[in-house]
Design a protein around this motif. Structure first.
Motif, short mmCIF file in Angstrom:
data_model
loop_
_atom_site.label_atom_id
_atom_site.label_comp_id
_atom_site.label_asym_id
_atom_site.label_seq_id
_atom_site.Cartn_x
_atom_site.Cartn_y
_atom_site.Cartn_z
N MET A 158 -0.99 26.49 8.87
CA MET A 158 -2.37 26.86 8.59
C MET A 158 -2.92 25.97 7.48
SD MET A 158 -2.25 29.23 10.84
CE MET A 158 -3.80 30.09 10.66
N GLY A 159 -3.84 25.08 7.85
CA GLY A 159 -4.40 24.14 6.90
C GLY A 159 -5.76 24.58 6.41
N PHE A 160 -5.98 24.49 5.09
CA PHE A 160 -7.24 24.96 4.51
C PHE A 160 -7.93 23.83 3.73
CE2 PHE A 160 -4.56 28.66 5.15
CZ PHE A 160 -5.42 29.44 5.92
N GLN A 161 -9.21 23.66 4.03
CA GLN A 161 -10.02 22.64 3.39
C GLN A 161 -11.17 23.28 2.63
OE1 GLN A 161 -10.77 19.85 6.92
NE2 GLN A 161 -9.77 18.52 5.41
N ALA A 162 -11.67 22.58 1.64
CA ALA A 162 -12.86 23.04 0.94
C ALA A 162 -14.07 22.90 1.86
CB ALA A 162 -13.07 22.22 -0.33
N ALA A 163 -14.95 23.89 1.82
CA ALA A 163 -16.08 23.92 2.75
C ALA A 163 -16.96 22.67 2.65
CB ALA A 163 -16.92 25.17 2.49
N GLY A 164 -17.06 22.11 1.46
CA GLY A 164 -17.88 20.91 1.29
C GLY A 164 -17.17 19.63 1.64
N LEU B 53 0.83 -1.19 0.00
CA LEU B 53 0.00 0.00 0.00
C LEU B 53 0.88 1.25 0.00
CD1 LEU B 53 -2.88 1.19 0.26
CD2 LEU B 53 -2.56 1.12 2.74
N VAL B 54 0.62 2.18 -0.93
CA VAL B 54 1.46 3.38 -1.01
C VAL B 54 0.66 4.67 -0.80
CG1 VAL B 54 3.30 2.35 -2.37
CG2 VAL B 54 1.33 3.36 -3.55
N ASN B 55 -0.50 4.58 -0.17
CA ASN B 55 -1.17 5.79 0.29
C ASN B 55 -0.40 6.38 1.46
OD1 ASN B 55 -3.89 4.35 -1.00
ND2 ASN B 55 -3.92 6.59 -1.05
N SER B 56 -0.83 7.53 1.96
CA SER B 56 -0.03 8.23 2.98
C SER B 56 -0.07 7.56 4.34
CB SER B 56 -0.45 9.69 3.09
OG SER B 56 -1.81 9.81 3.44
N VAL B 57 -0.80 6.46 4.49
CA VAL B 57 -0.65 5.66 5.71
C VAL B 57 0.69 4.94 5.70
CG1 VAL B 57 -3.10 5.35 6.20
CG2 VAL B 57 -1.95 3.77 4.64
N ASN B 58 1.28 4.81 4.53
CA ASN B 58 2.63 4.26 4.40
C ASN B 58 3.61 5.30 4.96
OD1 ASN B 58 5.28 3.78 3.26
ND2 ASN B 58 4.35 2.42 1.75
N ASN C 256 -4.75 10.75 8.24
CA ASN C 256 -3.72 11.36 9.09
C ASN C 256 -4.32 12.41 10.04
OD1 ASN C 256 -1.08 10.17 8.04
ND2 ASN C 256 -2.03 10.89 6.16
N ARG C 257 -5.58 12.26 10.37
CA ARG C 257 -6.29 13.23 11.20
C ARG C 257 -5.57 13.50 12.52
NH1 ARG C 257 -12.18 13.83 11.54
NH2 ARG C 257 -12.28 11.91 10.33
N GLU C 258 -5.18 12.45 13.24
CA GLU C 258 -4.56 12.63 14.55
C GLU C 258 -3.21 13.32 14.45
OE1 GLU C 258 -6.24 12.24 17.31
OE2 GLU C 258 -7.90 11.66 16.00
N LYS C 259 -2.43 12.95 13.44
CA LYS C 259 -1.14 13.62 13.22
C LYS C 259 -1.36 15.11 12.97
CE LYS C 259 1.65 9.87 11.17
NZ LYS C 259 0.65 8.80 10.95
N ALA C 260 -2.36 15.43 12.15
CA ALA C 260 -2.61 16.82 11.79
C ALA C 260 -3.11 17.64 12.97
CB ALA C 260 -3.61 16.89 10.64
N LEU C 261 -3.92 17.03 13.82
CA LEU C 261 -4.39 17.73 15.02
C LEU C 261 -3.21 18.04 15.95
CD1 LEU C 261 -7.68 15.78 15.80
CD2 LEU C 261 -7.48 18.15 14.99
N ASN D 108 -6.11 14.50 2.86
CA ASN D 108 -5.88 13.35 3.75
C ASN D 108 -5.00 13.73 4.94
OD1 ASN D 108 -6.90 10.81 3.98
ND2 ASN D 108 -5.55 9.87 2.48
N ALA D 109 -4.53 14.96 4.97
CA ALA D 109 -3.79 15.56 6.10
C ALA D 109 -2.39 14.99 6.28
CB ALA D 109 -4.59 15.44 7.40
N GLY D 110 -1.87 14.33 5.26
CA GLY D 110 -0.51 13.82 5.35
C GLY D 110 0.54 14.89 5.10
N ASN D 111 0.29 15.78 4.14
CA ASN D 111 1.32 16.74 3.75
C ASN D 111 1.59 17.77 4.84
OD1 ASN D 111 3.18 17.21 1.70
ND2 ASN D 111 1.97 18.84 0.78
N ILE D 112 0.55 18.23 5.52
CA ILE D 112 0.76 19.18 6.61
C ILE D 112 1.58 18.53 7.72
CG2 ILE D 112 -1.42 18.65 7.84
CD1 ILE D 112 -1.60 21.68 8.46
N SER D 113 1.36 17.24 7.94
CA SER D 113 2.12 16.49 8.95
C SER D 113 3.57 16.32 8.52
CB SER D 113 1.47 15.12 9.19
OG SER D 113 0.09 15.25 9.49
#
Length: 367
Positions: A232-238, A169-174, A265-270, A205-210
């Motif tokens: 400072m992380g920015f997401q689309a409102a939807g 698997l090569v998604n950012s959980v890797n 990567n939610r917990e890492k980003a928080l 997916n919050a990997g890059n900010i981490s």
């Protein structure tokens, strides 16, 4: 950059041909050994572009730079993580990789896997991937599986497949993905001579900010920068689970690259938010498109819509930026990834059906 600095000290004038790719350039900072087969397309070394028009919008002596990772080999920041993930997969003897993708990951995974002589399987949400990105994955030789449902469902499937079958698997959980992506922070400090005051970045997916935060922290610990930026992380409102504090079951935004409702990567980003005294904010599709057009017509930089979320966010929160601050906005992908959005969202004049006569053309030009 350590490698180029060393060449300069030896009296050698560096050229782009001297750039060996980010693994070799930052080898001492990465989990590789002499036994690691380096699979590279010479990614990294992307420019940090001054943005005077955006800076003028903010005022108060603020300096703005664009970290334009859309100039990586497959046109996005994903190449930084993929050179590491694929190299380590090859080192482990893997013959195939798999990922879920809204487009950019599939392109990078396919390119680097094929470069390394491996099979690439990519799952995409059927009908929700920009054509430029799909075209890349297909041309690179990936086996593309379009599944009903959104990215989050596709990711759940590939994680299950990787657990049960001999495919990496090569998604950012890797973890190797984030190791490669942290090098962008090194490049920012190498270019500026210091970390910026603010780092504005799109969040899906919050990997890059981490990964950026990891890179800044490592460079500070080694004495390469004195300060750390507010992240400072920015997401689309939807599609803003980090802002809302809960999963978005049906994410919806024109910025397809960050159309993710359940970031892995939610917990890492928080943790990044807390440690950097940063924050997450939502920007509307209309705000993203305005920033997207400003980048093109004002700065001459063509990025994909998701990338423009970083600039849209900066403009939205401009009153909070300290006077004289240095701000870096991360542009994660190239505008050619999604030409349809550009054609449908611009303020240019497009004259069609003209007679092929010099006088006719000159008259339309106003002469």
């Amino acid at each position: 950059m350590p490698l180029l600095r060393a060449l300069q000290r030896l009296g050698h004038r560096p050229t782009m041909q001297d750039w060996p790719g980010l693994i070799e350039a930052y080898r001492a900072w990465l989990p590789v050994t002499a036994a690691t087969p380096v699979i590279t397309l010479r990614e990294g070394a992307t420019p940090l572009i001054p943005a005077p028009v955006i800076a003028e919008h903010i005022g108060r002596g603020v300096k703005v730079f664009l970290k334009y990772d859309g100039l990586n080999p497959t046109g996005s920041f994903k190449d930084r993580g993929m050179t590491m993930a694929i190299s380590k997969a090859r080192e482990a003897g893997s013959e195939a990789v798999i990922c879920a993708s809204t487009g950019n990951t599939s392109a990078a995974a396919a390119a680097y896997a094929r470069r390394g002589g491996m099979r690439a399987f990519v799952l995409i949400p059927d009908g929700y991937v920009a054509q430029g990105k799909l075209a890349q994955a297909l041309l690179y030789g990936a086996e593309v599986l379009a599944v009903q449902g959104n990215f989050d469902r596709a990711l759940a499937i590939v994680r299950d497949v990787a657990d049960r079958y001999p495919v990496t698997l090569v998604n950012s959980v890797n973890p190797y993905r984030l190791q490669g992506q942290k090098t962008a922070a090194f490049e920012v400090v190498d270019a500026l001579g210091e970390a910026p005051d603010w780092l504005c970045i799109p969040v899906g997916n919050a990997g890059n900010i981490s990964a950026y935060w990891m890179g800044f922290q490592e460079y500070q610990a080694a004495g390469h920068c004195r300060q750390l930026p507010r992240m400072m992380g920015f997401q689309a409102a939807g599609s803003a689970p980090m802002v809302l504090g809960h999963t978005v079951e049906h994410p919806d935004t024109i910025a397809t690259a960050i159309r993710i409702g359940n970031p892995v990567n939610r917990e890492k980003a928080l943790k990044v938010e807390a440690e950097s005294k940063g924050g997450f904010m939502a920007v509307t599709d209309a705000e993203i498109i305005e920033a997207y057009k400003l980048l093109g017509s004002g700065e001459g930089v063509f990025c994909e819509p998701a990338s423009a979320a970083s600039v849209a966010g900066l403009l939205k929160r401009h009153q909070e930026v300290p006077a004289g601050a240095t701000v870096v906005c991360v542009l994660t992908g190239n505008g050619l990834k999604d030409p349809t959005t550009a054609i449908e969202n611009n303020d240019s004049k497009f004259h069609t059906g003209l007679a092929p006569e010099t006088d006719v053309v000159a008259r339309v030009m106003g002469f």
